[in-house]
Every structure is written in structure tokens, then in C-alpha cells.
Design an enzyme around this catalytic site. Structure first.
Site, mmCIF file in Angstrom:
data_model
loop_
_atom_site.group_PDB
_atom_site.id
_atom_site.type_symbol
_atom_site.label_atom_id
_atom_site.label_comp_id
_atom_site.label_asym_id
_atom_site.label_seq_id
_atom_site.Cartn_x
_atom_site.Cartn_y
_atom_site.Cartn_z
ATOM 1 N N LYS A 14 1.275 -1.200 -0.103
ATOM 2 C CA LYS A 14 -0.070 -0.005 -0.346
ATOM 3 C C LYS A 14 1.390 1.539 -0.212
ATOM 4 O O LYS A 14 0.666 2.055 -0.534
ATOM 5 C CB LYS A 14 -1.363 -0.173 1.244
ATOM 6 C CG LYS A 14 -1.792 -1.177 0.874
ATOM 7 C CD LYS A 14 -2.974 -0.972 2.304
ATOM 8 C CE LYS A 14 -2.391 -0.803 4.077
ATOM 9 N NZ LYS A 14 -1.560 -1.946 3.789
ATOM 10 N N ARG A 89 -10.281 0.481 8.618
ATOM 11 C CA ARG A 89 -9.948 -0.730 8.744
ATOM 12 C C ARG A 89 -10.282 -1.587 9.734
ATOM 13 O O ARG A 89 -10.945 -2.956 10.506
ATOM 14 C CB ARG A 89 -8.551 -0.549 10.488
ATOM 15 C CG ARG A 89 -7.041 -1.262 9.413
ATOM 16 C CD ARG A 89 -6.027 -0.686 9.973
ATOM 17 N NE ARG A 89 -4.691 -1.847 10.981
ATOM 18 C CZ ARG A 89 -4.231 -0.628 9.690
ATOM 19 N NH1 ARG A 89 -3.685 0.561 9.483
ATOM 20 N NH2 ARG A 89 -2.807 -1.331 9.560
ATOM 21 N N ARG A 128 11.836 -6.233 5.196
ATOM 22 C CA ARG A 128 11.241 -4.399 5.608
ATOM 23 C C ARG A 128 11.938 -4.314 6.977
ATOM 24 O O ARG A 128 12.417 -2.871 7.084
ATOM 25 C CB ARG A 128 9.841 -3.726 5.453
ATOM 26 C CG ARG A 128 9.678 -2.532 5.727
ATOM 27 C CD ARG A 128 8.441 -2.396 4.934
ATOM 28 N NE ARG A 128 7.873 -2.740 6.196
ATOM 29 C CZ ARG A 128 6.303 -2.851 6.289
ATOM 30 N NH1 ARG A 128 5.432 -2.310 4.841
ATOM 31 N NH2 ARG A 128 5.605 -2.254 7.327
ATOM 32 N N ARG A 134 11.602 -0.080 11.416
ATOM 33 C CA ARG A 134 10.095 -0.306 11.933
ATOM 34 C C ARG A 134 9.893 -1.920 13.163
ATOM 35 O O ARG A 134 10.248 -2.562 12.696
ATOM 36 C CB ARG A 134 9.144 -0.658 11.581
ATOM 37 C CG ARG A 134 8.212 0.667 10.497
ATOM 38 C CD ARG A 134 6.798 0.576 9.649
ATOM 39 N NE ARG A 134 5.978 0.098 10.588
ATOM 40 C CZ ARG A 134 5.006 -0.030 9.544
ATOM 41 N NH1 ARG A 134 4.696 0.222 8.265
ATOM 42 N NH2 ARG A 134 3.590 -0.618 10.082
ATOM 43 N N ARG A 146 -0.169 -8.668 13.469
ATOM 44 C CA ARG A 146 -1.062 -7.664 12.705
ATOM 45 C C ARG A 146 -2.361 -8.588 11.445
ATOM 46 O O ARG A 146 -2.982 -8.054 10.905
ATOM 47 C CB ARG A 146 -0.366 -6.737 12.200
ATOM 48 C CG ARG A 146 0.548 -5.906 13.518
ATOM 49 C CD ARG A 146 2.113 -5.819 12.740
ATOM 50 N NE ARG A 146 1.914 -4.871 11.698
ATOM 51 C CZ ARG A 146 3.026 -4.262 10.939
ATOM 52 N NH1 ARG A 146 3.460 -5.192 11.002
ATOM 53 N NH2 ARG A 146 2.919 -3.734 9.712
HETATM 54 P P1 AMP Z 1 0.707 0.785 9.718
HETATM 55 O O1 AMP Z 1 1.793 1.151 8.821
HETATM 56 O O2 AMP Z 1 -0.695 1.075 8.097
HETATM 57 O O3 AMP Z 1 0.427 -1.211 9.200
HETATM 58 O O4 AMP Z 1 -0.083 0.825 10.341
HETATM 59 C C1 AMP Z 1 1.011 0.752 11.440
HETATM 60 C C2 AMP Z 1 0.130 0.550 12.907
HETATM 61 O O5 AMP Z 1 -0.612 1.689 13.520
HETATM 62 C C3 AMP Z 1 -0.845 -0.731 13.135
HETATM 63 O O6 AMP Z 1 -0.789 -2.040 13.468
HETATM 64 C C4 AMP Z 1 -1.904 -0.103 14.157
HETATM 65 O O7 AMP Z 1 -1.410 -0.371 15.679
HETATM 66 C C5 AMP Z 1 -1.993 1.266 13.884
HETATM 67 N N1 AMP Z 1 -3.114 1.418 13.123
HETATM 68 C C6 AMP Z 1 -2.719 2.679 11.656
HETATM 69 N N2 AMP Z 1 -3.712 2.466 10.862
HETATM 70 C C7 AMP Z 1 -4.559 2.253 12.159
HETATM 71 C C8 AMP Z 1 -6.437 2.070 12.031
HETATM 72 N N3 AMP Z 1 -6.801 2.706 10.634
HETATM 73 N N4 AMP Z 1 -7.281 1.540 13.041
HETATM 74 C C9 AMP Z 1 -6.416 1.329 13.833
HETATM 75 N N5 AMP Z 1 -4.297 1.415 14.348
HETATM 76 C C10 AMP Z 1 -4.740 1.083 13.218
#
Ligand code: AMP
Length: 190
Positions: A14, A89, A128, A134, A146
Site C-alpha cells: 500500500k 480498518r 522490510r 519499524r 497484525r
Molecule cells: P500501518 O503502517 O498502516 O501498518 O499501521 C501501523 C500500526 O498503526 C497498526 O498496526 C496499528 O497499530 C496502527 N494503525 C494504523 N492505522 C490504523 C487504523 N486505521 N486503525 C487502528 N489502528 C491503526
């Protein structure tokens, strides 16, 4: 104006594809993961709150995410449209997003799901993690958590958009440019 939801499990590509889409279509990128990481870096109270969920691979509570997105939408109201990345999400987030957009005379044009199988995702995320810095990409059990959270809480969001006739799917394994071309074909028809 096009408001697009880019949907996909962690590691589906993404972030990479978002960069290319926002450049081509001049959209405002709204990645909730990126916003949380910024808050984390700046050690804001929101960042501190989000950290414990992120470290465990859990979702940050809906109310917190929705308030953060609301601020961003109001702040950048007059763009060509938004590319939502990593949001919504949960179904509650999707409903809140529809309400926020309606209140600003906007709507979601379409959702595009980037499909990649789970074992490929684990491989990609561990790779990654070697360079991204991260914490949530370094530990295989957090990565699997996740993906599990996604399968349970986030997958129903696809049905939410299917019911609205806004669901589209693109296969996310292959050359970045080829996947991008397929995404563009979908976006051009929205
Ligand atoms: P991502 O970079 O989108 O994979 O997000 C990293 C982390 O941020 C996720 O594992 C969640 O803990 C938190 N996070 C990001 N977007 C959301 C969302 N829309 N709702 C809830 N938690 C989120």
C-alpha cells in the site's frame, strides 16, 4: 474529485503504490499508520497512547483514529481528493468516514484491495524490518498478530464496500510498475 480507499494487509504494498498514485492523480495521502509514526517520533500524547497498541500489533481504538482523521480532512478539504491508506480498518471506521465525507459534500469513489497471500506478507515484512527501523516489522509473532487482527477486524470492511458496489481487487504480487498500471486502470474508471 476522487476519494479512494487503498485496502490491503500489512506488507501488501500500500505504501509503495500510494506514493505513485498520489503523484499521478494529485491526491492528498492520508495514511493513519504514517500519522501515528509521526506522533510517536514527536512524542505527543497521541503518539504515547498509540505506541502500546502498535508495539503489540493491535489496532488503536476507533475513537482515537477517527478523531485524528477528522482533523486531517477538515484541514485539507479542498484537494483533488484523498487516498486513504491503512484506514478504515474496522466497519465502525468505515461508517465514520462516510459520515465525515458526507458532512463535507464528499464521498468514497471506490475501494481497491491489494491481494497478497499471508506467507508472502510475512516474508516481505521481515525483509522490510531489516531496513525500515519499524519495531513492528522485526518480530515474526507481532507480524502474524497484525495479519490475524486484519483477518478478524479489517476483512469485514471489504464487505462494507462490496454492499455499496465500490469494491475492486488488484493482485499485489509482481512487478511494481505492472501492479501500478492495474491500479490506474481501476482508478481511471472510478
Ligand atoms: P500501518 O503502517 O498502516 O501498518 O499501521 C501501523 C500500526 O498503526 C497498526 O498496526 C496499528 O497499530 C496502527 N494503525 C494504523 N492505522 C490504523 C487504523 N486505521 N486503525 C487502528 N489502528 C491503526
Amino acid at each position: 474529485m476522487k476519494n479512494i480507499v487503498l485496502f490491503g494487509k500489512p506488507g501488501a504494498g500500500k505504501g509503495t503504490q500510494s506514493e505513485k498514485i498520489i503523484e499521478k492523480y494529485q491526491l492528498t495521502h492520508l495514511s493513519t499508520g504514517d500519522l501515528f509514526r509521526l506522533h510517536l517520533k514527536e512524542e505527543t500524547s497521541l503518539g504515547k497512547l498509540a505506541k502500546k497498541y502498535m508495539d503489540e500489533g493491535q489496532l488503536v481504538p476507533d475513537e482515537v483514529v477517527i478523531n485524528m482523521v477528522q482533523d486531517k480532512i477538515q484541514y485539507t478539504k479542498h484537494s483533488n481528493g484523498f487516498l486513504f491508506d491503512g484506514f478504515p480498518r474496522t466497519v465502525a471506521q468505515a461508517e465514520a468516514l462516510d459520515k465525515m465525507l458526507n458532512a463535507n459534500q464528499m464521498m468514497i469513489s471506490g475501494m481497491i484491495a491489494l491481494e497478497v497471500d499471508d506467507e508472502e506478507l510475512v516474508k516481505r515484512l521481515l525483509l522490510r524490518g531489516e531496513s525500515s527501523g519499524r519495531a513492528d516489522d522485526k518480530d515474526e509473532s507481532i507480524i502474524r498478530k497484525r495479519i490475524e487482527v486484519y483477518n478478524e477486524d479489517t476483512a469485514p470492511v471489504a464487505d462494507y464496500y462490496k454492499k455499496q458496489g465500490k469494491y475492486n481487487e488488484v493482485y499485489g504480487i509482481g512487478e511494481i510498475e505492472e501492479i501500478f498500471a492495474q491500479l490506474c486502470r481501476v482508478i481511471d474508471q472510478l
